[in-house]
Scaffold this motif. Structure first.
Motif, PDB file in Angstrom:
ATOM      1  N   ALA A 280       0.823  -1.209   0.000  1.00 22.22           N
ATOM      2  CA  ALA A 280       0.000   0.000   0.000  1.00 22.22           C
ATOM      3  C   ALA A 280       0.859   1.263   0.000  1.00 22.22           C
ATOM      4  O   ALA A 280       0.520   2.254  -0.660  1.00 22.22           O
ATOM      5  CB  ALA A 280      -0.928   0.000   1.216  1.00 22.22           C
ATOM      6  N   THR A 281       1.982   1.238   0.701  1.00 18.49           N
ATOM      7  CA  THR A 281       2.891   2.383   0.695  1.00 18.49           C
ATOM      8  C   THR A 281       3.462   2.612  -0.696  1.00 18.49           C
ATOM      9  O   THR A 281       3.557   3.759  -1.163  1.00 18.49           O
ATOM     10  CB  THR A 281       4.023   2.166   1.715  1.00 18.49           C
ATOM     11  N   THR A 282       3.819   1.531  -1.364  1.00 18.49           N
ATOM     12  CA  THR A 282       4.319   1.646  -2.731  1.00 18.49           C
ATOM     13  C   THR A 282       3.239   2.214  -3.647  1.00 18.49           C
ATOM     14  O   THR A 282       3.511   3.113  -4.458  1.00 18.49           O
ATOM     15  CB  THR A 282       4.790   0.268  -3.249  1.00 18.49           C
ATOM     16  N   GLY A 283       2.027   1.731  -3.521  1.00 16.09           N
ATOM     17  CA  GLY A 283       0.926   2.243  -4.334  1.00 16.09           C
ATOM     18  C   GLY A 283       0.646   3.708  -4.052  1.00 16.09           C
ATOM     19  O   GLY A 283       0.389   4.498  -4.967  1.00 16.09           O
ATOM     20  N   GLY A 284       0.717   4.106  -2.792  1.00 15.70           N
ATOM     21  CA  GLY A 284       0.526   5.502  -2.437  1.00 15.70           C
ATOM     22  C   GLY A 284       1.620   6.389  -3.017  1.00 15.70           C
ATOM     23  O   GLY A 284       1.355   7.511  -3.467  1.00 15.70           O
ATOM     24  N   ALA A 285       2.851   5.875  -3.016  1.00 15.30           N
ATOM     25  CA  ALA A 285       3.953   6.644  -3.601  1.00 15.30           C
ATOM     26  C   ALA A 285       3.787   6.794  -5.107  1.00 15.30           C
ATOM     27  O   ALA A 285       4.042   7.865  -5.671  1.00 15.30           O
ATOM     28  CB  ALA A 285       5.281   5.960  -3.279  1.00 15.30           C
ATOM     29  N   VAL A 286       3.343   5.740  -5.767  1.00 16.52           N
ATOM     30  CA  VAL A 286       3.111   5.814  -7.217  1.00 16.52           C
ATOM     31  C   VAL A 286       1.972   6.786  -7.512  1.00 16.52           C
ATOM     32  O   VAL A 286       2.074   7.613  -8.440  1.00 16.52           O
ATOM     33  CB  VAL A 286       2.822   4.406  -7.798  1.00 16.52           C
ATOM     34  N   ALA A 287       0.903   6.725  -6.732  1.00 18.24           N
ATOM     35  CA  ALA A 287      -0.203   7.665  -6.933  1.00 18.24           C
ATOM     36  C   ALA A 287       0.252   9.103  -6.678  1.00 18.24           C
ATOM     37  O   ALA A 287      -0.126  10.028  -7.411  1.00 18.24           O
ATOM     38  CB  ALA A 287      -1.379   7.312  -6.018  1.00 18.24           C
ATOM     39  N   GLY A 288       1.066   9.302  -5.663  1.00 19.70           N
ATOM     40  CA  GLY A 288       1.602  10.635  -5.384  1.00 19.70           C
ATOM     41  C   GLY A 288       2.490  11.139  -6.500  1.00 19.70           C
ATOM     42  O   GLY A 288       2.450  12.325  -6.861  1.00 19.70           O
ATOM     43  N   LEU A 289       3.278  10.243  -7.069  1.00 17.63           N
ATOM     44  CA  LEU A 289       4.103  10.613  -8.216  1.00 17.63           C
ATOM     45  C   LEU A 289       3.222  11.028  -9.389  1.00 17.63           C
ATOM     46  O   LEU A 289       3.523  11.998 -10.100  1.00 17.63           O
ATOM     47  CB  LEU A 289       5.003   9.442  -8.619  1.00 17.63           C
ATOM     48  N   GLY A 290       2.125  10.319  -9.571  1.00 13.39           N
ATOM     49  CA  GLY A 290       1.187  10.668 -10.637  1.00 13.39           C
ATOM     50  C   GLY A 290       0.559  12.037 -10.425  1.00 13.39           C
ATOM     51  O   GLY A 290       0.349  12.791 -11.378  1.00 13.39           O
ATOM     52  N   VAL A 291       0.271  12.374  -9.172  1.00 13.19           N
ATOM     53  CA  VAL A 291      -0.287  13.693  -8.872  1.00 13.19           C
ATOM     54  C   VAL A 291       0.761  14.772  -9.162  1.00 13.19           C
ATOM     55  O   VAL A 291       0.461  15.811  -9.763  1.00 13.19           O
ATOM     56  CB  VAL A 291      -0.772  13.770  -7.406  1.00 13.19           C
TER      57      VAL A 291
ATOM     58  N   THR B 263       3.271  14.683 -11.215  1.00 14.79           N
ATOM     59  CA  THR B 263       3.567  14.802 -12.645  1.00 14.79           C
ATOM     60  C   THR B 263       2.316  15.051 -13.469  1.00 14.79           C
ATOM     61  O   THR B 263       2.398  15.117 -14.697  1.00 14.79           O
ATOM     62  CB  THR B 263       4.260  13.522 -13.158  1.00 14.79           C
ATOM     63  N   ALA B 264       1.176  15.193 -12.824  1.00 22.67           N
ATOM     64  CA  ALA B 264      -0.114  15.432 -13.491  1.00 22.67           C
ATOM     65  C   ALA B 264      -0.411  14.357 -14.533  1.00 22.67           C
ATOM     66  O   ALA B 264      -0.857  14.632 -15.640  1.00 22.67           O
ATOM     67  CB  ALA B 264      -0.159  16.819 -14.110  1.00 22.67           C
ATOM     68  N   SER B 265      -0.173  13.105 -14.139  1.00 26.07           N
ATOM     69  CA  SER B 265      -0.405  11.982 -15.038  1.00 26.07           C
ATOM     70  C   SER B 265      -1.514  11.101 -14.467  1.00 26.07           C
ATOM     71  O   SER B 265      -1.303  10.372 -13.489  1.00 26.07           O
ATOM     72  CB  SER B 265       0.880  11.166 -15.202  1.00 26.07           C
ATOM     73  N   LEU B 266      -2.667  11.165 -15.082  1.00 23.61           N
ATOM     74  CA  LEU B 266      -3.810  10.390 -14.612  1.00 23.61           C
ATOM     75  C   LEU B 266      -3.568   8.877 -14.702  1.00 23.61           C
ATOM     76  O   LEU B 266      -3.961   8.144 -13.790  1.00 23.61           O
ATOM     77  CB  LEU B 266      -5.067  10.793 -15.384  1.00 23.61           C
ATOM     78  N   PRO B 267      -2.895   8.369 -15.751  1.00 25.40           N
ATOM     79  CA  PRO B 267      -2.619   6.925 -15.776  1.00 25.40           C
ATOM     80  C   PRO B 267      -1.721   6.458 -14.623  1.00 25.40           C
ATOM     81  O   PRO B 267      -1.909   5.363 -14.093  1.00 25.40           O
ATOM     82  CB  PRO B 267      -1.925   6.708 -17.112  1.00 25.40           C
ATOM     83  N   VAL B 268      -0.776   7.292 -14.212  1.00 24.73           N
ATOM     84  CA  VAL B 268       0.102   6.911 -13.108  1.00 24.73           C
ATOM     85  C   VAL B 268      -0.674   6.929 -11.788  1.00 24.73           C
ATOM     86  O   VAL B 268      -0.487   6.057 -10.943  1.00 24.73           O
ATOM     87  CB  VAL B 268       1.346   7.838 -13.050  1.00 24.73           C
ATOM     88  N   VAL B 269      -1.561   7.900 -11.606  1.00 22.38           N
ATOM     89  CA  VAL B 269      -2.421   7.930 -10.422  1.00 22.38           C
ATOM     90  C   VAL B 269      -3.285   6.674 -10.392  1.00 22.38           C
ATOM     91  O   VAL B 269      -3.424   6.019  -9.350  1.00 22.38           O
ATOM     92  CB  VAL B 269      -3.299   9.198 -10.389  1.00 22.38           C
ATOM     93  N   GLY B 270      -3.861   6.317 -11.523  1.00 27.04           N
ATOM     94  CA  GLY B 270      -4.677   5.104 -11.597  1.00 27.04           C
ATOM     95  C   GLY B 270      -3.878   3.856 -11.292  1.00 27.04           C
ATOM     96  O   GLY B 270      -4.365   2.946 -10.604  1.00 27.04           O
ATOM     97  N   ALA B 271      -2.637   3.802 -11.789  1.00 28.50           N
ATOM     98  CA  ALA B 271      -1.781   2.644 -11.505  1.00 28.50           C
ATOM     99  C   ALA B 271      -1.478   2.552 -10.014  1.00 28.50           C
ATOM    100  O   ALA B 271      -1.493   1.457  -9.427  1.00 28.50           O
ATOM    101  CB  ALA B 271      -0.490   2.741 -12.309  1.00 28.50           C
ATOM    102  N   GLY B 272      -1.226   3.696  -9.377  1.00 29.78           N
ATOM    103  CA  GLY B 272      -0.967   3.699  -7.941  1.00 29.78           C
ATOM    104  C   GLY B 272      -2.173   3.238  -7.139  1.00 29.78           C
ATOM    105  O   GLY B 272      -2.041   2.459  -6.194  1.00 29.78           O
ATOM    106  N   LEU B 273      -3.343   3.702  -7.533  1.00 29.49           N
ATOM    107  CA  LEU B 273      -4.558   3.270  -6.840  1.00 29.49           C
ATOM    108  C   LEU B 273      -4.833   1.785  -7.071  1.00 29.49           C
ATOM    109  O   LEU B 273      -5.353   1.092  -6.188  1.00 29.49           O
ATOM    110  CB  LEU B 273      -5.739   4.125  -7.279  1.00 29.49           C
ATOM    111  N   ALA B 274      -4.486   1.290  -8.243  1.00 30.77           N
ATOM    112  CA  ALA B 274      -4.636  -0.144  -8.512  1.00 30.77           C
ATOM    113  C   ALA B 274      -3.708  -0.962  -7.613  1.00 30.77           C
ATOM    114  O   ALA B 274      -4.096  -2.021  -7.108  1.00 30.77           O
ATOM    115  CB  ALA B 274      -4.353  -0.438  -9.984  1.00 30.77           C
ATOM    116  N   VAL B 275      -2.491  -0.462  -7.384  1.00 27.36           N
ATOM    117  CA  VAL B 275      -1.558  -1.159  -6.495  1.00 27.36           C
ATOM    118  C   VAL B 275      -2.096  -1.156  -5.062  1.00 27.36           C
ATOM    119  O   VAL B 275      -1.979  -2.159  -4.351  1.00 27.36           O
ATOM    120  CB  VAL B 275      -0.153  -0.522  -6.577  1.00 27.36           C
ATOM    121  N   VAL B 276      -2.708  -0.070  -4.636  1.00 29.15           N
ATOM    122  CA  VAL B 276      -3.315  -0.018  -3.303  1.00 29.15           C
ATOM    123  C   VAL B 276      -4.444  -1.051  -3.202  1.00 29.15           C
ATOM    124  O   VAL B 276      -4.576  -1.742  -2.188  1.00 29.15           O
ATOM    125  CB  VAL B 276      -3.822   1.404  -2.975  1.00 29.15           C
TER     126      VAL B 276
END
Length: 127
Positions: A19-30, A32-45
């Motif tokens: 979940a921490t990894t997914g949160g970090a990926v989602a934060g990275l997406g926020v 970088t303003a990348s909706l696919p990266v935010v979605g990938a982070g939420l999927a990991v969570v």
């Protein structure tokens, strides 16, 4: 001697790490303003929830509450996982722990009928 030993399980630590990894990926997406990266982070969570649940059901997560000291180790599997833990939402979702012991009441008397009134508790001196 029995004491509370919360969270020291393989299921808990693995789920928290994923979940921490997914949160970090989602934060990275926020950032970088990348909706696919935010979605990938939420999927990991979401995957972390499923992994934690599967590990809990396989005996690598323990129920909350008091346990003897010999069951505190992270490498000790829970022997009650197959039958389900009392009051455990994850076990109930898996269809475990629905059996009542003989003589146990089906429900709390009066709770379902609404005869027990709710009590108002003031939250501030203004109320």
């Amino acid at each position: 001697m029995s004491l509370y030993d919360e969270g020291h399980t393989i299921a808990g630590w693995t789920g928290a790490a994923i979940a921490t990894t997914g949160g970090a990926v989602a934060g990275l997406g926020v950032c970088t303003a990348s909706l696919p990266v935010v979605g990938a982070g939420l999927a990991v969570v979401a995957v972390s929830v499923l992994v934690t649940w599967a590990l809990h059901l396989s005996g690598w997560g323990k129920p909350p509450g008091v346990r003897p000291r010999e069951q505190w180790g992270m490498r000790v599997r829970d022997t009650q996982a197959r039958d389900g833990h009392a009051g455990c939402v994850g076990c109930r979702l898996a269809g475990r722990g629905r059996k009542r012991s003989a003589g146990a009441p089906a429900s709390v008397p009066g709770a379902a009928s609404g005869s027990v009134p709710a009590e108002s508790i003031p939250l501030s001196p203004i109320e």
